[in-house]
Structure formats: C-alpha cells, structure tokens
Design a protein around this motif. Structure first.
Motif, PDB file in Angstrom:
ATOM      1  N   HIS A   1       0.814  -1.227   0.000  1.00 44.92           N
ATOM      2  CA  HIS A   1       0.000   0.000   0.000  1.00 44.92           C
ATOM      3  C   HIS A   1       0.835   1.260   0.000  1.00 44.92           C
ATOM      4  CE1 HIS A   1      -4.330  -0.461  -0.175  1.00 44.92           C
ATOM      5  NE2 HIS A   1      -4.056  -1.733   0.091  1.00 44.92           N
ATOM      6  N   VAL A   2       1.973   1.232   0.676  1.00 45.62           N
ATOM      7  CA  VAL A   2       2.732   2.482   0.845  1.00 45.62           C
ATOM      8  C   VAL A   2       3.986   2.551  -0.033  1.00 45.62           C
ATOM      9  CG1 VAL A   2       1.856   2.894   3.183  1.00 45.62           C
ATOM     10  CG2 VAL A   2       3.946   1.544   2.885  1.00 45.62           C
ATOM     11  N   ALA A   3       4.117   1.645  -0.984  1.00 41.39           N
ATOM     12  CA  ALA A   3       5.369   1.573  -1.762  1.00 41.39           C
ATOM     13  C   ALA A   3       5.718   2.879  -2.464  1.00 41.39           C
ATOM     14  CB  ALA A   3       5.283   0.437  -2.779  1.00 41.39           C
ATOM     15  N   GLY A   4       4.712   3.614  -2.933  1.00 39.48           N
ATOM     16  CA  GLY A   4       4.980   4.899  -3.592  1.00 39.48           C
ATOM     17  C   GLY A   4       5.438   5.934  -2.575  1.00 39.48           C
ATOM     18  N   LEU A   5       4.799   5.924  -1.422  1.00 33.85           N
ATOM     19  CA  LEU A   5       5.151   6.883  -0.369  1.00 33.85           C
ATOM     20  C   LEU A   5       6.575   6.614   0.121  1.00 33.85           C
ATOM     21  CD1 LEU A   5       1.784   6.742   1.651  1.00 33.85           C
ATOM     22  CD2 LEU A   5       2.400   8.321  -0.179  1.00 33.85           C
ATOM     23  N   VAL A   6       6.930   5.324   0.199  1.00 32.76           N
ATOM     24  CA  VAL A   6       8.296   4.950   0.608  1.00 32.76           C
ATOM     25  C   VAL A   6       9.293   5.408  -0.454  1.00 32.76           C
ATOM     26  CG1 VAL A   6       9.856   2.989   1.013  1.00 32.76           C
ATOM     27  CG2 VAL A   6       7.567   2.985   2.035  1.00 32.76           C
ATOM     28  N   ALA A   7       8.977   5.149  -1.717  1.00 34.63           N
ATOM     29  CA  ALA A   7       9.898   5.527  -2.808  1.00 34.63           C
ATOM     30  C   ALA A   7      10.165   7.025  -2.790  1.00 34.63           C
ATOM     31  CB  ALA A   7       9.305   5.116  -4.157  1.00 34.63           C
ATOM     32  N   ALA A   8       9.147   7.812  -2.453  1.00 41.65           N
ATOM     33  CA  ALA A   8       9.280   9.272  -2.458  1.00 41.65           C
ATOM     34  C   ALA A   8       9.847   9.803  -1.148  1.00 41.65           C
ATOM     35  CB  ALA A   8       7.916   9.901  -2.733  1.00 41.65           C
ATOM     36  N   GLY A   9      10.065   8.925  -0.180  1.00 45.56           N
ATOM     37  CA  GLY A   9      10.600   9.369   1.109  1.00 45.56           C
ATOM     38  C   GLY A   9       9.572  10.107   1.955  1.00 45.56           C
ATOM     39  N   VAL A  10       8.301   9.876   1.680  1.00 49.42           N
ATOM     40  CA  VAL A  10       7.242  10.582   2.410  1.00 49.42           C
ATOM     41  C   VAL A  10       6.863   9.834   3.694  1.00 49.42           C
ATOM     42  CG1 VAL A  10       4.799  11.244   2.168  1.00 49.42           C
ATOM     43  CG2 VAL A  10       6.401  11.730   0.327  1.00 49.42           C
ATOM     44  N   VAL A  11       7.100   8.542   3.718  1.00 45.87           N
ATOM     45  CA  VAL A  11       6.980   7.748   4.955  1.00 45.87           C
ATOM     46  C   VAL A  11       8.281   6.944   5.110  1.00 45.87           C
ATOM     47  CG1 VAL A  11       4.439   7.541   4.799  1.00 45.87           C
ATOM     48  CG2 VAL A  11       5.885   5.721   3.864  1.00 45.87           C
ATOM     49  N   PRO A  12       8.592   6.507   6.339  1.00 46.24           N
ATOM     50  CA  PRO A  12       9.852   5.777   6.534  1.00 46.24           C
ATOM     51  C   PRO A  12       9.915   4.478   5.732  1.00 46.24           C
ATOM     52  CG  PRO A  12       8.906   6.453   8.640  1.00 46.24           C
ATOM     53  CD  PRO A  12       7.860   6.733   7.599  1.00 46.24           C
ATOM     54  N   SER A  13      11.118   4.127   5.340  1.00 48.81           N
ATOM     55  CA  SER A  13      11.321   2.924   4.535  1.00 48.81           C
ATOM     56  C   SER A  13      11.521   1.699   5.424  1.00 48.81           C
ATOM     57  CB  SER A  13      12.552   3.089   3.648  1.00 48.81           C
ATOM     58  OG  SER A  13      12.856   1.863   3.022  1.00 48.81           O
TER      59      SER A  13
ATOM     60  N   THR B   1       2.962  -3.346  -7.541  1.00 53.56           N
ATOM     61  CA  THR B   1       3.457  -2.114  -8.163  1.00 53.56           C
ATOM     62  C   THR B   1       2.309  -1.184  -8.539  1.00 53.56           C
ATOM     63  OG1 THR B   1       3.715  -3.418 -10.193  1.00 53.56           O
ATOM     64  CG2 THR B   1       5.689  -2.990  -8.921  1.00 53.56           C
ATOM     65  N   THR B   2       1.096  -1.555  -8.163  1.00 56.23           N
ATOM     66  CA  THR B   2      -0.036  -0.618  -8.320  1.00 56.23           C
ATOM     67  C   THR B   2      -0.116   0.192  -7.021  1.00 56.23           C
ATOM     68  OG1 THR B   2      -1.470  -2.391  -7.572  1.00 56.23           O
ATOM     69  CG2 THR B   2      -1.395  -2.012  -9.911  1.00 56.23           C
ATOM     70  N   LYS B   3      -1.283   0.501  -6.568  1.00 57.58           N
ATOM     71  CA  LYS B   3      -1.501   1.252  -5.318  1.00 57.58           C
ATOM     72  C   LYS B   3      -0.724   2.576  -5.356  1.00 57.58           C
ATOM     73  CE  LYS B   3      -2.618  -3.016  -2.915  1.00 57.58           C
ATOM     74  NZ  LYS B   3      -2.248  -4.131  -3.790  1.00 57.58           N
ATOM     75  N   THR B   4      -0.103   2.998  -4.244  1.00 55.48           N
ATOM     76  CA  THR B   4       0.522   4.332  -4.265  1.00 55.48           C
ATOM     77  C   THR B   4       1.694   4.413  -5.241  1.00 55.48           C
ATOM     78  OG1 THR B   4       1.826   3.720  -2.322  1.00 55.48           O
ATOM     79  CG2 THR B   4      -0.139   5.067  -1.933  1.00 55.48           C
ATOM     80  N   LEU B   5       2.262   3.289  -5.605  1.00 57.20           N
ATOM     81  CA  LEU B   5       3.395   3.336  -6.542  1.00 57.20           C
ATOM     82  C   LEU B   5       2.944   3.714  -7.965  1.00 57.20           C
ATOM     83  CD1 LEU B   5       6.472   3.063  -6.682  1.00 57.20           C
ATOM     84  CD2 LEU B   5       6.210   0.593  -6.843  1.00 57.20           C
ATOM     85  N   CYS B   6       1.628   3.602  -8.201  1.00 61.00           N
ATOM     86  CA  CYS B   6       1.036   4.089  -9.471  1.00 61.00           C
ATOM     87  C   CYS B   6       1.595   3.385 -10.707  1.00 61.00           C
ATOM     88  CB  CYS B   6       1.231   5.598  -9.624  1.00 61.00           C
ATOM     89  SG  CYS B   6       0.574   6.573  -8.267  1.00 61.00           S
ATOM     90  N   GLY B   7       1.958   2.113 -10.575  1.00 65.49           N
ATOM     91  CA  GLY B   7       2.544   1.399 -11.701  1.00 65.49           C
ATOM     92  C   GLY B   7       1.599   0.359 -12.279  1.00 65.49           C
ATOM     93  N   PRO B   8       2.180  -0.588 -13.043  1.00 67.66           N
ATOM     94  CA  PRO B   8       1.357  -1.624 -13.656  1.00 67.66           C
ATOM     95  C   PRO B   8       0.916  -2.667 -12.632  1.00 67.66           C
ATOM     96  CG  PRO B   8       3.661  -2.098 -14.016  1.00 67.66           C
ATOM     97  CD  PRO B   8       3.612  -0.777 -13.301  1.00 67.66           C
ATOM     98  N   ARG B   9       0.028  -3.543 -13.034  1.00 62.36           N
ATOM     99  CA  ARG B   9      -0.431  -4.595 -12.105  1.00 62.36           C
ATOM    100  C   ARG B   9       0.626  -5.684 -12.037  1.00 62.36           C
ATOM    101  NH1 ARG B   9      -4.884  -4.105  -9.456  1.00 62.36           N
ATOM    102  NH2 ARG B   9      -5.942  -2.207 -10.087  1.00 62.36           N
ATOM    103  N   GLY B  10       1.535  -5.549 -11.073  1.00 58.29           N
ATOM    104  CA  GLY B  10       2.602  -6.523 -10.932  1.00 58.29           C
ATOM    105  C   GLY B  10       3.120  -6.541  -9.516  1.00 58.29           C
ATOM    106  N   GLY B  11       4.207  -7.265  -9.319  1.00 58.37           N
ATOM    107  CA  GLY B  11       4.776  -7.376  -7.980  1.00 58.37           C
ATOM    108  C   GLY B  11       6.266  -7.128  -7.967  1.00 58.37           C
ATOM    109  N   LEU B  12       6.808  -7.081  -6.759  1.00 62.72           N
ATOM    110  CA  LEU B  12       8.215  -6.755  -6.545  1.00 62.72           C
ATOM    111  C   LEU B  12       8.636  -7.367  -5.220  1.00 62.72           C
ATOM    112  CD1 LEU B  12      10.777  -4.843  -6.906  1.00 62.72           C
ATOM    113  CD2 LEU B  12       9.465  -3.130  -5.642  1.00 62.72           C
ATOM    114  N   ALA B  13       9.865  -7.900  -5.178  1.00 62.16           N
ATOM    115  CA  ALA B  13      10.397  -8.379  -3.897  1.00 62.16           C
ATOM    116  C   ALA B  13      11.831  -7.881  -3.758  1.00 62.16           C
ATOM    117  CB  ALA B  13      10.347  -9.904  -3.831  1.00 62.16           C
TER     118      ALA B  13
END
Ligand code: DSN
Length: 417
Positions: A201-213, A225-237
């Motif tokens: 949920h917070v991956a975009g906020l983390v990437a932008a440094g808006v919440v702690p990583s 990679t969707t949600k706050t990261l605003c990307g395609p429907r996929g995943g990341l580890a």
C-alpha cells in the motif's frame, strides 16, 4: 485508443470505451487503485508480451532472451536504486505472488508465521484461513490495541515469544498509520525469526521518502506495483544480500514460471519515474489530501479509525452515522464516488456488510485534486451518509460530484491513442 480492436471486435471495444468513460466521470477513492500513465499502458502492451522466458539474466531456459536480459538487468538496478535495497526481483506477478515467493524461499510446511489480522488491517496472504497458504504454514496473528487502534507492539511481542515465528510479517491493506519497522525487526530477531514487510500500500510513499522505509530493517520487502506506486499490475520483492539466492529460488521456480516481460518493461519505466521530483510532489499531495479528508470527515461527525492517518488511507467507522459499509459503498457508487466497504477492528458485521469503509487518495491526487476539492468530497460523503436511500438527494450529490471532477481529466495530455 485500441484502434485495431475497434475494427476487429467492436463489441469488446465498446466495453473498454465504457470503462474509460466510467473512470473519467468517477471520483476514484479505492485505496489500492491508481491511474496508469500512457507510458505504462504502452509498455504493458509492448512486444515483450510475445517472448517466453524463464530463469534469470544470463541463465535462461529459452533461447532469444538476450534483450530480455538487458531489460531485466536495467529494471533490477533501477528498483535497487529507488529503494536502496541490496537485491531486487521483478518477476512476481503481484504483491500476493511476491509474498508466496518469500514463503517459498524461507518456510517449511508447518513453520510458525505471525501476521496482522485481516479484520485489523492485515492482508489475505498474511494468514487468513480463507487463503490456501494457511493449509501449509502455522499462522498466528496480532492486532490493534482496542483503545488506540494502533498496532499493539507489546502484545505482538508476547505472541511472538509464545509462538516463535520463523517469519514475522508487517504491513497490510487497511492500516492508516506508520509502522515501527525497527521494533518489529527487533522482535523477529529476538525469537530467531525473519522480518518480511509487505509495503504494497505504501510503496509509492516509501519511494518518495514521504513515509519511513522498511528496507533498512527488513530481511524481505514485498510489494505490488499498483496502489501508491502508481505502476502496472505486478509485484516486486526486495531483500538483504544474504537472502538473494533464496529469494530468487523462491520466486522462480518456487512461485512463478514464465515472466510477464511486458509488465516488467512497465515496472522498469516506473522505477525511473518514481525517483523523480514530480512523483515526490504527487506523493506529498496524496498524504496531505488524506489528512485533509480525515480531518474534514471527523469535523462532520464521522469516526475516523485511529483518529487520523499518516498515509493515503482513511478508515471510517460508520456506526456514528447509523449506516453499514455496504450501504454507504453502494450509495457513494451511485453518486460517482468509489470506495470499498471494509471491516473495522471488532466489527460486529459480516465481511459482506461491514461497519466501515476504506478511502484512498492516490487516484484523485493524480488527477490534481487538492485539499479544497477533498473537503468538498467529504461534504458530499456526509450528505450521502445522511440520506443513503433518498434518490433525489443522491441525484443532487451525483450532479455535484460530476461538476467537481470535470476540470480534472483522467488523462490530461489528451485522449488515449
Ligand atoms: N489487497 C487488496 C486491496 O488492498 O484492496 C487488493 O490489492
């Protein structure tokens, strides 16, 4: 848009056009949604979709993978740079698949695992009995303090000491507050376990440094990679260097087979874009908008779970308004605002009814809405809550919502090609 499909299958083309029209005229506030940029839509449909390949760059199971290797290496480097991670794997098909990959990497059948309760804000894949993973691992759960509605770390620690989980899972799908990843890492280590943070949920906020990583604290970090990261429907580890081999094996052949290279191309674009200043400004606005929404709804007599938000999520307890989550969701949908009904802690209602709704501010922030419009939306929500079955009142709200969203096109650069 879809110029070839329009000719070959007009019936399907019309359905897609209808969906675009729905999105254009709707105020989208489902917390897990975002709008994909034109580049992401292009790349998701690019010729990498034709290529089958398995394995990793330089060690593929199919010929003709050299260009795919180049792309995957670029995406991995960008993901590592974005999050400051030792290692990244872009092959998971979704956040759920990323979680299954970590389970495949480090768990044996019957191992104890500790995750947040679904009805306290966790995720289906973190141990819900409804998810098939619960057949293989011995899941236990922690929850929120009933007064603060924040994670009860003392209770969590006691549960961890009792069950000694091999894997402690942080993160969820409806937790509006910051998580103390440092404390969770300490708890995991004190019982000989590993920490996995699902930051979907917070991956975009983390990437932008808006919440702690979570990256400096966790053994593994998973995400969609969707949600706050605003990307395609996929995943990341992501993981620490010492787990890199295990993670890669957990992903392939553990949890996925051939790679969705077209989606990987879109992720690769995303990891560059999310490192930029435009994305950072957007993420800052997402949080400002969520805070404005929580505060205005609270002023209007809604009970905001935990008293506010630190991220993009506002979770409401609707009992103060005498309505259920499902009734409010349906009435809001009628007026053109989409949210989802959501269980709240100690919810007396069934999951299909619920006493709460979850509201997110990512999509509306992408369209350019700021605090003034968000307060207007809160006012419409209040009118809807007061008369959820009054057609005339709902029609007035619908007209107001349509007027509000009109100056903020879904695709401001112009119609989709
Ligand atoms: N986990 C679901 C959500 O948060 O809405 C889907 O991503």
């Amino acid at each position: 848009m879809l110029k070839h499909t329009r000719m070959s299958d007009p019936e399907l083309f019309d359905i897609v056009a209808e969906e675009l029209d729905r999105q254009e005229h709707n105020i989208e506030m489902i917390a897990s949604e975002s709008t994909e940029s034109e580049e992401l839509l292009e790349l998701s449909g690019c010729v990498f979709a034709n290529k089958t390949t398995e394995g990793y760059p330089g060690a593929r199971f199919q010929a003709g993978s050299q260009v795919a290797d180049k792309m995957e290496r670029l995406g991995i480097e960008r993901a590592k740079a974005l999050y400051g991670a030792d290692h990244a794997n872009l092959q998971p098909y979704s956040g759920s698949t990323a979680n299954y990959s970590v389970y495949a990497a480090v768990l044996k059948p019957g191992d104890p695992v500790l995750g947040m309760r679904l009805d306290h804000g966790g995720h289906l894949t973190h141990g819900s009995p409804a998810n098939f993973m619960s057949k293989f691992f011995n899941f236990h759960s922690y929850g929120l303090n009933s007064e603060t509605e924040l994670i009860d770390y003392d209770e969590l620690e006691a549960i961890a000491e009792k069950h000694r989980p091999r894997l402690l899972i942080a993160g969820g799908s409806a937790y509006p507050r910051l998580i103390d990843y440092g404390r969770m890492a300490k708890i995991a280590r004190s019982v000989g376990g590993l920490l996995m943070v699902d930051m979907a949920h917070v991956a975009g906020l983390v990437a932008a440094g808006v919440v702690p990583s979570p990256v400096p604290h966790a053994d593994f970090v998973t995400s969609s990679t969707t949600k706050t990261l605003c990307g395609p429907r996929g995943g990341l580890a992501l993981c620490r260097a010492e787990h890199a081999k295990a993670l890669d094996k957990g992903v392939f052949p553990g949890a996925v087979s051939s790679i969705h290279l077209n989606i990987m191309a879109a992720k690769t674009w995303l990891f560059k874009h999310a490192a930029g200043t435009e994305f950072k400004a957007l993420m800052e606005q997402v949080v400002k908008n969520a805070k404005a929404l929580a505060s205005e709804l609270s002023n209007l007599g809604f009970r905001v779970i935990s008293g506010g938000t630190d991220n993009h999520i506002v979770l409401l307890d609707l009992r103060s308004k005498g309505i259920t989550g499902s009734l409010f969701q349906d009435a809001l949908e009628y007026v053109g605002i989409t949210v989802n009904k959501n269980m709240i802690p100690a919810d007396p209602e069934k999951p299909s009814v619920t006493s709460g709704v979850r509201i997110g501010t990512t999509s509306v922030s992408q369209r350019g809405l700021k605090e003034a419009e968000i307060c207007q939306i809160a006012d419409i929500m209040n009118q809807v809550a007061a008369a959820p079955k009054d057609e005339a009142a709902l029609n007035r709200c619908k007209a107001e919502a349509m007027e509000l969203i009109k100056p903020f096109p879904l695709y401001p650069k112009g119609p989709l090609n």
